[in-house]
Design an enzyme around this catalytic site. Structure first.
Site, PDB file in Angstrom:
ATOM      1  N   ASP A 272       7.276 -26.310  -0.998  1.00  0.00           N
ATOM      2  CA  ASP A 272       7.970 -26.789   0.188  1.00  0.00           C
ATOM      3  C   ASP A 272       7.195 -28.012   0.705  1.00  0.00           C
ATOM      4  O   ASP A 272       6.125 -28.349   0.202  1.00  0.00           O
ATOM      5  CB  ASP A 272       8.077 -25.671   1.241  1.00  0.00           C
ATOM      6  CG  ASP A 272       9.188 -25.944   2.241  1.00  0.00           C
ATOM      7  OD1 ASP A 272       9.702 -25.008   2.845  1.00  0.00           O
ATOM      8  OD2 ASP A 272       9.564 -27.136   2.389  1.00  0.00           O
TER       9      ASP A 272
HETATM   10  C1  GLC Z   1      11.507 -28.276   4.954  1.00  0.00           C
HETATM   11  C2  GLC Z   1      12.077 -26.901   4.679  1.00  0.00           C
HETATM   12  C3  GLC Z   1      12.749 -26.789   3.344  1.00  0.00           C
HETATM   13  C4  GLC Z   1      13.319 -28.142   2.959  1.00  0.00           C
HETATM   14  C5  GLC Z   1      12.136 -29.047   2.709  1.00  0.00           C
HETATM   15  C6  GLC Z   1      12.561 -30.469   2.292  1.00  0.00           C
HETATM   16  O1  GLC Z   1      10.323 -28.136   5.690  1.00  0.00           O
HETATM   17  O2  GLC Z   1      11.215 -25.792   4.818  1.00  0.00           O
HETATM   18  O3  GLC Z   1      13.738 -25.759   3.452  1.00  0.00           O
HETATM   19  O4  GLC Z   1      14.120 -28.015   1.799  1.00  0.00           O
HETATM   20  O5  GLC Z   1      11.279 -29.128   3.842  1.00  0.00           O
HETATM   21  O6  GLC Z   1      13.105 -31.124   3.393  1.00  0.00           O
END
Ligand code: GLC
Length: 748
Positions: A272
């Site tokens: 993430d």
């Molecule tokens: C965010 C979220 C995730 C998302 C990623 C990219 O913090 O936790 O669900 O896909 O970053 O934006």
């Protein structure tokens, strides 16, 4: 689309330099590829901690660029300037809609209509395809039993079975059928998230620690990810939280032991956002070198939006040459994904040659798809004296901050345009003349201090210029000249979603004041609630005659609501999550364990039972609950045998009678209770459901097949198996409905 074969891909990996290999495991955002300058010498690269001599053309994928012209430009530049000529992957958070925004996932699951969910996911993927996007970070399938957590809005709710069905429908809709290794045109790759159990943060607080027994993790929280993987999801994203005290993004037991070995997942594991570097903040990694090592050894292929892999892996690999095969495997997974998308043959897949998108975006067909799903996602929670649907010639006062509000797309509609939203007023105007529909704002959506506290989002939250008393006076005036009041209320879009945890998940204070005021007018009140979560409605429930729970219904929300309010369509949604009476009951879910002293076995006032002194154990609205404009009676349960065996499933059927005056759709639910087992089992568990349309005054037989597999669970030994014994099977309208029961015996 020509595909490269395995050997060609392996040779391509072998041809890469160490930096080129590690570059494929990096994901950056577009500002590093600024169109206005050949390369971005300082700024973002430096900010990210990348040295200026870092070759940006080695990066493997881009995050959240959704403009086809930008995608074409960056792809072209990279292919021209890179030595290896490997196309970039473009990934984005298109969670529930690109331009045609669907209801939020928690709303979609309220439809219990997997066919419509799959159709909508397919439509979403087709719009992404046209924009040149290759991967979407959807579906999110985190199980959530706590409405305080803001991201409940993008989740499938509290039930493992329902969430698993949703996961399958979403992946098949986004990617196409699992049989095809290659992702067909108009489809893109799905990334299931957040692995694992991000939906169980302690105290419902965003990014907080997750404390689950391995049994609970395996029994209730992991199956929905597994369902997505079985449906062919090409990527998995790690979760921000710890599992057993180790952050998911560095957790070998979770990522290699369960995901790779047990789930047999061979796709791409992406971290993430900045989660690799956050291993340091968690206190799990000493420094960036340690963070790179722990994430890489745990099986994370792509480092999203940090420089940790870029800066630290070269040294790590050079000093530990035995890690080279792990590196080559990670790179091969990324190249396999590009190959499955046909990018080696057509790096501009989906984008028409002119770079302009076809006019499918927000097409009538797409709007119709979104409308159908929105109509089935909205849940009728109360309808005293059949105040709904609105009757012929009734004069309606539409009051509330959501009467005209177009910010009803939910927190994760990053590419949606509120201008496209059909507001509730707009929807109702298609039915009611100006004489029969008067509109007033009635109250602030949020009080000014709360708006102030929302940092950069404050400017997006409509601040009311007029004082509350003026708003209220105007509302009272139109209400007194109406036959019925529709109160359109809700939490702000910014009160849920990522970073949107709330300790008091209730309607904003100004709107509670409005409801109280309106309830003194002695007029029938229909409450339409916009929300990203189950709100605590206990204090206002008795003040209104009907409640229609809209969630955040997306682009077509106003039309969907109007069609339901005016009776064109009968509500058919049911709750995928428990609505507590009080925040003190949380976490709360229908499939709880009995305990040794269940409330149900104790006399009313008996003290020594599992209960509260100051609140009921019951929810305000239970999992699986929802009303319709007609009425249904379940009768005549039949079972093909009282004995179920490994090779002999049984059939259980009921007769579903529509006793009302109009056709309706009913979600018939099948629950089991394993009376005694080697670990305690929930008092009831959803194992199947059917959404059935029944014409007025007719009866339909609804039949379920029950197999031995559906009786399996994770035993204390860790084995996933069934055990002989007695089961109570209930077929019911919701999780607290008595329903029709039968007892069966499973014999080995
Ligand atoms: C965010 C979220 C995730 C998302 C990623 C990219 O913090 O936790 O669900 O896909 O970053 O934006």
């Amino acid at each position: 689309m020509k595909k490269m074969n395995e050997q060609q891909l392996i040779r391509l990996v072998e041809s890469l330099t160490l930096e080129e290999k590690i570059g494929q495991l990096m994901q950056l955002t577009a500002e590093f590829f600024d169109q206005n300058s050949k390369t971005v010498e300082i700024g973002p690269l430096k900010k990210l901690g990348l040295e200026n001599d870092f070759d940006i053309n080695n990066v493997g994928s881009i995050l959240n660029t959704t403009n086809p012209n930008d995608i074409r430009f960056i792809q072209q530049k990279t292919l021209e300037q890179s030595r290896h000529k490997i196309p970039l992957l473009f990934m984005a958070d298109i969670i529930y809609g690109m331009k045609t925004i669907l209801p939020i996932p928690l709303a979609q699951v309220s439809s219990w209509n997997m066919k419509e969910i799959k159709e909508s996911a397919k439509m979403m993927a087709a719009e992404c395809y046209e924009m040149g996007i290759h991967v979407t970070f959807s579906p999110m399938v985190d199980i959530v039993r706590d409405p305080r957590w803001g991201r409940v809005m993008e989740s499938p709710g509290e039930d493992t079975y329902l969430a698993s069905r949703y996961a399958k429908a979403m992946v098949e809709g986004i990617q196409g059928s699992v049989e095809e290794q290659q992702i067909p045109d108009s489809h893109i790759a799905a990334c299931v998230k957040h692995f694992a159990a991000y939906g169980a943060p302690s105290a419902g607080r965003e990014y907080n620690t997750v404390e689950l027994s391995e049994h609970t993790l395996r029994e209730f929280y992991l199956p929905s990810y597994y369902a997505a993987i079985q449906a062919g999801a090409k990527l998995v994203m790690t979760a921000f939280n710890t599992i057993n005290g180790i952050p998911a993004t560095g957790n070998q037991w979770l990522n290699r032991g369960i995901l790779r070995d047990e789930f047999d997942f061979n796709g791409v594991l992406i971290s993430d956002y900045a989660a690799v570097e956050e291993l340091i903040v968690h206190g799990y990694a000493e420094d960036k070198t340690d963070a790179a090592k722990k994430a890489f050894l745990s099986g994370v292929d792509i480092d999203m939006k940090t420089a940790v892999y870029a800066n630290e892996l070269p040294k790590l690999i050079e000093e530990n040459p035995e890690l080279h095969p792990l590196l080559d495997t990670a790179v091969l997974r990324v190249l396999n994904l590009k190959n499955d998308l046909g990018l080696f043959d057509d790096p501009y897949r989906g984008i028409t040659s002119t770079g302009k998108t076809m006019n499918k975006l927000l097409s009538n067909v797409h709007q119709e798809t979104a409308l159908r799903l929105a109509e089935e996602s909205i849940v009728l929670l109360k309808n005293d004296h059949d105040q709904l649907p609105i009757k012929e010639k009734e004069r309606v006062a539409l009051i509330g901050p959501y009467a005209k509000e177009s910010s009803t797309l939910g927190f994760w509609a990053i590419t949606g345009d509120e201008k496209d939203t059909v507001t509730l007023e707009k929807g109702l105007k298609k039915y009611l003349s100006p004489d029969d529909l008067k509109v007033a704002r009635g109250s602030f959506l949020l009080d000014p201090e709360t708006i102030e506290s929302y940092d950069k989002y404050s400017k997006d939250i409509p601040a009311e210029k007029r004082p509350m008393n003026k708003l209220m006076d105007e509302a009272i005036q139109i209400a007194e000249n109406s036959d019925k009041i529709i109160l359109a209320v809700g939490e702000s879009v910014y009160q849920s979603g990522e970073g949107g945890s709330r300790v008091n998940p209730t309607l904003p204070e100004p709107q509670v004041e409005l409801i109280h005021k309106m309830s003194q007018l002695d007029k029938p009140i229909i409450l339409v609630v916009y929300s990203g979560r189950p709100l605590i409605l206990t204090d206002i429930e008795s003040k209104v005659d009907a409640i229609l729970y809209a969630w955040f219904p997306g682009t077509m929300g106003g039309d969907a609501l109007a069609n339901l309010l005016m009776g064109e369509v009968s509500p058919s949604g049911k709750l995928p999550m428990t609505f507590p009476r009080s925040v003190g009951q949380i976490p709360m879910h229908y499939n709880e364990f009995a305990t040794g002293r269940p409330r149900s076995l104790a006399p009313e006032k008996y003290r020594f039972a599992s209960k509260y002194l100051d609140e009921s154990n019951l929810p305000l609205y239970s999992f699986g609950y929802g009303l319709s404009y007609t009425s249904f009676v379940y009768h005549s349960l039949k079972v093909s045998s009282a004995i179920i065996k490994d090779d002999r499933p049984i059939e259980i059927s009921i007769m579903l009678e529509n006793t009302g005056n109009r056709e309706g759709k009913e979600i018939v639910q099948l629950y089991i209770c394993d009376v005694a087992a080697s670990v305690v089992r929930p008092i009831k568990e959803l194992k199947d459901f059917k959404k059935v349309t029944v014409a007025s005054k007719t009866t339909k037989e609804v039949t379920f097949k029950l197999t031995e597999e559906q009786l399996r669970f994770h035993q204390s030994s860790g084995r996933y198996s069934s055990e002989p014994g007695k089961f109570i099977v209930t077929i019911a309208a919701n999780s607290t409905d008595e329903g029709l029961k039968t007892t069966i015996i499973y014999e080995k």
